[in-house]
Every structure is written in C-alpha cells, then in structure tokens.
Design an enzyme around this catalytic site. Structure first.
Site, PDB file in Angstrom:
ATOM      1  N   GLN A 144      20.849  49.037  25.047  1.00 14.70           N
ATOM      2  CA  GLN A 144      19.498  48.873  25.585  1.00 14.70           C
ATOM      3  C   GLN A 144      19.546  48.457  27.053  1.00 14.70           C
ATOM      4  O   GLN A 144      19.995  47.354  27.366  1.00 14.70           O
ATOM      5  CB  GLN A 144      18.780  47.786  24.780  1.00 14.70           C
ATOM      6  N   SER A 147      17.009  44.714  30.740  1.00  9.46           N
ATOM      7  CA  SER A 147      17.081  43.577  31.669  1.00  9.46           C
ATOM      8  C   SER A 147      17.832  43.919  32.950  1.00  9.46           C
ATOM      9  O   SER A 147      18.778  44.709  32.951  1.00  9.46           O
ATOM     10  CB  SER A 147      17.796  42.405  30.997  1.00  9.46           C
ATOM     11  N   GLU A 262      12.046  45.104  17.793  1.00  9.07           N
ATOM     12  CA  GLU A 262      13.212  44.256  18.067  1.00  9.07           C
ATOM     13  C   GLU A 262      12.941  42.825  17.588  1.00  9.07           C
ATOM     14  O   GLU A 262      13.803  42.193  16.991  1.00  9.07           O
ATOM     15  CB  GLU A 262      13.508  44.272  19.571  1.00  9.07           C
ATOM     16  N   GLU A 397      10.427  30.480  25.137  1.00 14.10           N
ATOM     17  CA  GLU A 397       9.286  30.094  25.993  1.00 14.10           C
ATOM     18  C   GLU A 397       8.321  31.278  26.131  1.00 14.10           C
ATOM     19  O   GLU A 397       7.099  31.116  26.075  1.00 14.10           O
ATOM     20  CB  GLU A 397       9.774  29.657  27.387  1.00 14.10           C
TER      21      GLU A 397
HETATM   22  C1  LIG Z   1      23.421  37.567  24.096  1.00 14.29           C
HETATM   23  C2  LIG Z   1      22.393  38.333  24.875  1.00 14.29           C
HETATM   24  C3  LIG Z   1      22.245  39.692  24.633  1.00 14.29           C
HETATM   25  C4  LIG Z   1      21.336  40.438  25.393  1.00 14.29           C
HETATM   26  N1  LIG Z   1      21.291  41.800  25.197  1.00 14.29           N
HETATM   27  C5  LIG Z   1      20.479  42.548  25.978  1.00 14.29           C
HETATM   28  C6  LIG Z   1      20.508  43.974  25.895  1.00 14.29           C
HETATM   29  O1  LIG Z   1      21.263  44.561  25.104  1.00 14.29           O
HETATM   30  N2  LIG Z   1      19.723  44.675  26.731  1.00 14.29           N
HETATM   31  C7  LIG Z   1      18.871  44.085  27.613  1.00 14.29           C
HETATM   32  O2  LIG Z   1      18.157  44.781  28.289  1.00 14.29           O
HETATM   33  N3  LIG Z   1      18.827  42.727  27.742  1.00 14.29           N
HETATM   34  C8  LIG Z   1      19.623  41.953  26.942  1.00 14.29           C
HETATM   35  N4  LIG Z   1      19.613  40.583  27.077  1.00 14.29           N
HETATM   36  C9  LIG Z   1      18.799  39.980  28.120  1.00 14.29           C
HETATM   37  C10 LIG Z   1      17.611  39.158  27.612  1.00 14.29           C
HETATM   38  O3  LIG Z   1      16.584  39.972  27.126  1.00 14.29           O
HETATM   39  C11 LIG Z   1      17.172  38.290  28.778  1.00 14.29           C
HETATM   40  O4  LIG Z   1      18.229  37.375  29.038  1.00 14.29           O
HETATM   41  C12 LIG Z   1      15.913  37.515  28.479  1.00 14.29           C
HETATM   42  O5  LIG Z   1      14.822  38.384  28.401  1.00 14.29           O
HETATM   43  C13 LIG Z   1      15.638  36.421  29.524  1.00 14.29           C
HETATM   44  O6  LIG Z   1      15.679  36.936  30.811  1.00 14.29           O
HETATM   45  P1  LIG Z   1      16.579  36.255  31.960  1.00 14.29           P
HETATM   46  O7  LIG Z   1      17.950  36.090  31.423  1.00 14.29           O
HETATM   47  O8  LIG Z   1      16.401  37.066  33.180  1.00 14.29           O
HETATM   48  O9  LIG Z   1      15.976  34.811  32.137  1.00 14.29           O
HETATM   49  P2  LIG Z   1      14.717  34.418  33.018  1.00 14.29           P
HETATM   50  O10 LIG Z   1      13.608  35.371  32.727  1.00 14.29           O
HETATM   51  O11 LIG Z   1      15.145  34.266  34.432  1.00 14.29           O
HETATM   52  O12 LIG Z   1      14.350  33.010  32.429  1.00 14.29           O
HETATM   53  C14 LIG Z   1      15.037  31.819  32.771  1.00 14.29           C
HETATM   54  C15 LIG Z   1      14.355  30.674  32.037  1.00 14.29           C
HETATM   55  O13 LIG Z   1      13.006  30.544  32.492  1.00 14.29           O
HETATM   56  C16 LIG Z   1      12.096  30.625  31.401  1.00 14.29           C
HETATM   57  N5  LIG Z   1      10.902  31.365  31.773  1.00 14.29           N
HETATM   58  C17 LIG Z   1      10.846  32.533  32.447  1.00 14.29           C
HETATM   59  N6  LIG Z   1       9.565  32.920  32.603  1.00 14.29           N
HETATM   60  C18 LIG Z   1       8.803  31.974  32.007  1.00 14.29           C
HETATM   61  C19 LIG Z   1       7.406  31.820  31.819  1.00 14.29           C
HETATM   62  N7  LIG Z   1       6.530  32.725  32.278  1.00 14.29           N
HETATM   63  N8  LIG Z   1       6.972  30.727  31.147  1.00 14.29           N
HETATM   64  C20 LIG Z   1       7.831  29.802  30.668  1.00 14.29           C
HETATM   65  N9  LIG Z   1       9.186  29.901  30.822  1.00 14.29           N
HETATM   66  C21 LIG Z   1       9.661  30.977  31.477  1.00 14.29           C
HETATM   67  C22 LIG Z   1      12.855  31.373  30.322  1.00 14.29           C
HETATM   68  O14 LIG Z   1      12.354  31.076  29.037  1.00 14.29           O
HETATM   69  C23 LIG Z   1      14.262  30.874  30.546  1.00 14.29           C
HETATM   70  O15 LIG Z   1      14.452  29.657  29.877  1.00 14.29           O
HETATM   71  C24 LIG Z   1      20.514  39.807  26.339  1.00 14.29           C
HETATM   72  C25 LIG Z   1      20.640  38.434  26.554  1.00 14.29           C
HETATM   73  C26 LIG Z   1      21.580  37.706  25.849  1.00 14.29           C
HETATM   74  C27 LIG Z   1      21.716  36.244  26.140  1.00 14.29           C
END
Ligand SMILES: Cc1cc2nc3c(=O)[nH]c(=O)nc-3n(C[C@H](O)[C@H](O)[C@H](O)COP(=O)(O)OP(=O)(O)OC[C@H]3O[C@@H](n4cnc5c(N)ncnc54)[C@H](O)[C@@H]3O)c2cc1C
Length: 410
Positions: A144, A147, A262, A397
C-alpha cells in the site's frame, strides 16, 4: 455444485446466526469440514512459525493462499463471480476461528481485503481480469503506497507526482512505511495528478508493478528488529494510464472506501486474539510462579480477564459491521471504533505476555531477522511490534477525531 448447495443452505440460517454465537448443526458441520481441511493441508513448519510469533514473510502467506485458492476458499469476502466463497458472515468468522486455532498464516490482506474490493467496485473490466485472479491464486502480493514523509495523518497532503505523457503517467516522489514493499509484486499508490479547490481533489490511484524501472525500495528496520517496513522512491517511473483505477483526480473516494475496510481488518484477528490470550494465560501459569509472585500473577490474570471480555464485545461489534459492509449498508463509526479499540486491546494483551514471558528474553535480546529464540515464542518482539497498532491504518488520535467529529460535528 456441492458448494452452491451449501451456500444456499447457510444463507437461510442468517437470522438464527444473529441470535446466537453458538454453532447450529449446519455450522458445526461446516466448522468440522474447515478444520479437517486445515489440519491436513496447512504446512507444519509455517504453523510452528505462526504459533511462536516469529516473523511471517510473504512466502508463507502466499504458500497458504495458493492452497486455499485451489480448494476454492481463497477469498471468503469476494463475490462468487470473482472466486469468492459465498459464505455467510458467520461462516467467515468460523473460517477465521479455525485458521487461528491451527496457527495458519494471515491472509495477504492488502490484495484480498484492500485493493481487491476496490477493483471489484471501481476497476475497469480489464483491470479486474488482469489483477483479481492473481490476487486470488497467490501469484501477486500487494503493498500500500499511501503514506509519505509529509502525508501520514494528513494523507491528502501527499505530493508524489504523476504527470501524463502519452499513454503513461510519469511518477516522481516518495512513499514511506510501506509494509512488505520489498516482497511485493504490485503496489496500489495514491499520487497527485492535479490540484483542486481542496487538497482531496486531484489525487489518483495507480497500480504500479514493483519491478518498474526507476522504482527503488530501501529497508526500515522497526523496533522489533524485523524488516517489514520500507521507503519507496520513484524517479521517472512510467505507469500505463490503463493502470489508473477509476477517474483521474477522484481517488479520495476509493481511498476512503479502502480505509474503511482496512480499519475493520482487526475483526478478522479476533480469533487470533483469543488464541493469544489463551497462550498468555498458560505463560503466566508456567512463568509467574511461587508464593513470592502470587500477587503479580493475580494482577496479570485480572488484566487478562478484562482483555478477554473486551474481545468478546468487540467480536460482536465487528460481526455487525462486517454484516453491514456485506449488505452495502453504511458502516458509520464502526471502522474507527474497531480500529481504536483493537489497537489498545492487542497492546494490552502483548504487554501482559511480555511481562510474563519477555523478561528472560529481554536479557539476551538482540534484534532478530528470523527469530532470536528459535525454539520458543517471541514475546518481546511481538510486544514491540504491537506498539505500531495505534499508528498504522490511521493513529488512535485520528480515530478519536473522526469519532468526535461524527458525534458532535466540527
Ligand atoms: C508498522 C507500520 C506499518 C505501516 N504500513 C503502511 C503501509 O503499508 N502503507 C502506508 O501507506 N502507510 C503505512 N504506515 C503509515 C501509517 O499509516 C502512518 O504512520 C500513520 O498514518 C501516521 O502518520 P505519520 O507517521 O506521518 O504520523 P503523523 O501524521 O506525523 O502524526 C504524528 C503524531 O501526531 C498525531 N496527530 C497528527 N495529526 C493529528 C491531529 N489532527 N489531531 C491529533 N493528533 C494528531 C498523530 O496521532 C501522531 O501521534 C505504517 C505505519 C506503521 C507504524
């Protein structure tokens, strides 16, 4: 023919299924049939790896998928015309339960439960013919590509760019956290093909072969010491326009359709959670022993009892949501509620497991690729891996935001 008859029969029992979680005679027969098949056909070495929470790779998942597909059980949630089983929701749960009991590897869900249903709903006939049979028979594993470094919770902020050039899009940019990209044949990716009034406009969904020239996969080793995750870089990667799903710029609708599925995915893991809870109980009973640890043992068992009862409640909620999905009824808040609750529940469960069994493992822990403790369950890496549950598929969150917005408005 035999299967068609069974299907009609089970459909007739749907209202009864809603009243009771216990098997009717027909369902007991079905459970026995599935158990006999799984016991005879799921390879023992794969089952041993699953049972001890060692890393399960794509090879194991696809090996089992091929066996199930040959039996006609490769896609329990797909329509019959695309090779689905036509099983009722209750039968699907029994199938999940039996697989958990026998420690079968997880389904290749990115293909079967994520992009497969999107293609069935929105794909062209050519895309359906080209990709669905290969998902079903275990030829292709999908990853997928949603991100990006600046687009996680705020997914619509994505910037990977696709510019039309003749019959191809030329893709440049980067994805991150792409689970199993290094083992996949195909990626479904959200890319930006334009800009509109809102950032959700101008996003398209492309199906990208992972061996495309200009596509580079770099590993990320996660806290559990295993390699599930990757960065994926695109430099002038050419993707045929024929591989765009649906209309150009309209993929936000398809992306949300996929994310709902999902977030309901953990429902399929309820049976696995129940098996895990049973093993954690056994672990507490064998590891946390002696009069000096009596209080600790009672506290761990108390926490486990609470997890058990929450699992039962969530299972019911999950069944209702999946029934609604199967009947094309709105699922409302269920995906967010289920995602949120399961994240916390699996973390608690594996935390109890790590407290009971991980202490000894922590002393000689070096990040493993194929298992640091080949002869015993990997309580510690499993605990560490489950930390990600409240992040992937949308953080807790973000789920709370979605729930509160729905309940109370913006
Ligand atoms: C093990 C693992 C597997 C994954 N596999 C995939 C995959 O196969 N394909 C893919 O596309 N993605 C994948 N992901 C990515 C995942 O979907 C993202 O990590 C997730 O959506 C969070 O985005 P970010 O890491 O950019 O964190 P951020 O969006 O930068 O968030 C950082 C922190 O801020 C908080 N935050 C952000 N916005 C808000 C808000 N509006 N209100 C309150 N709190 C907020 C979040 O909750 C988090 O605690 C994977 C992630 C992990 C850890």
């Amino acid at each position: 023919m035999e299967q068609v008859e069974a299907r009609c029969h089970f459909r007739g029992n749907q209202s009864q299924e809603n009243l009771s979680m216990s098997d009717t005679a027909d369902l007991a027969e079905f459970r026995q049939e599935v158990s006999d098949f799984v016991a005879a056909n799921c390879p023992a070495d794969i089952r041993a790896r699953v049972a001890s929470y060692h890393k399960i790779g794509v090879e194991d998942q696809l090996a089992w998928q091929r066996i199930l597909a040959q039996k006609g059980w490769g896609a329990s949630t797909w329509p019959v015309e695309w090779g689905g089983t036509g099983w009722s929701v209750r039968q699907r749960f029994i199938f999940d339960e039996v697989q958990a009991e026998f420690d079968c590897p997880p389904a290749p869900h990115q293909g079967l439960r994520h992009i497969g249903p999107v293609l069935i709903a929105f794909g062209s006939p050519e895309q359906q013919q080209a990709f669905l049979p290969r998902i079903l028979d275990g030829s292709d594993f999908w990853c997928q590509g949603y991100s990006e470094p600046n687009a996680g919770s705020d997914l619509a902020n994505l910037g990977t760019n696709a510019v039309l050039d003749g019959d191809d899009y030329v893709v440049n940019g980067q994805k991150i956290w792409t689970t199993q990209a290094h083992e996949s044949q195909m990626m479904f990716a959200l890319v930006r093909t334009g800009r509109g009034d809102r950032k959700q406009h101008g996003i398209s969904l492309l199906l990208i072969p992972m061996d495309s020239p200009g596509l580079e996969v770099r590993p990320i080793i996660s806290i559990d010491g295993w390699h599930h995750l990757n960065e994926v870089f695109f430099t002038d990667v050419r993707v045929p326009v024929a591989n765009r799903v649906g209309d150009e710029g309209a993929a936000w609708t398809y992306a949300k359709f996929l994310l709902d599925r999902e977030r309901l995915g953990p429902v399929h893991q309820v049976p696995g959670g129940a098996v895990l809870a049973r093993r954690v109980r056994e672990l507490i009973e064998t590891e946390v022993t002696g009069p000096a640890r009596q209080g600790e043992r009672a506290a761990l068992l108390g926490r486990l009892a609470r997890v058990d009862s929450r699992l039962m409640g969530l299972r019911r909620l999950g069944e209702e949501a999946i029934e609604a999905l199967a009947a094309d009824r709105p699922v409302g808040l269920s995906p967010s509620v289920i995602k949120l609750a399961f994240g916390a529940l699996f973390q608690e469960l594996t935390e109890i497991g790590a407290e009971a069994g991980g202490r000894r493992q922590a002393l000689d822990f070096t990040p493993p690729e194929q298992g640091n403790h080949p002869d015993e369950a990997e309580w510690l890496p499993n605990f560490l891996y489950q930390r990600a549950r409240t992040i992937f598929g949308g953080t807790s969150e973000v789920q709370r935001n979605l729930i509160s917005r729905r309940l109370f408005g913006n």
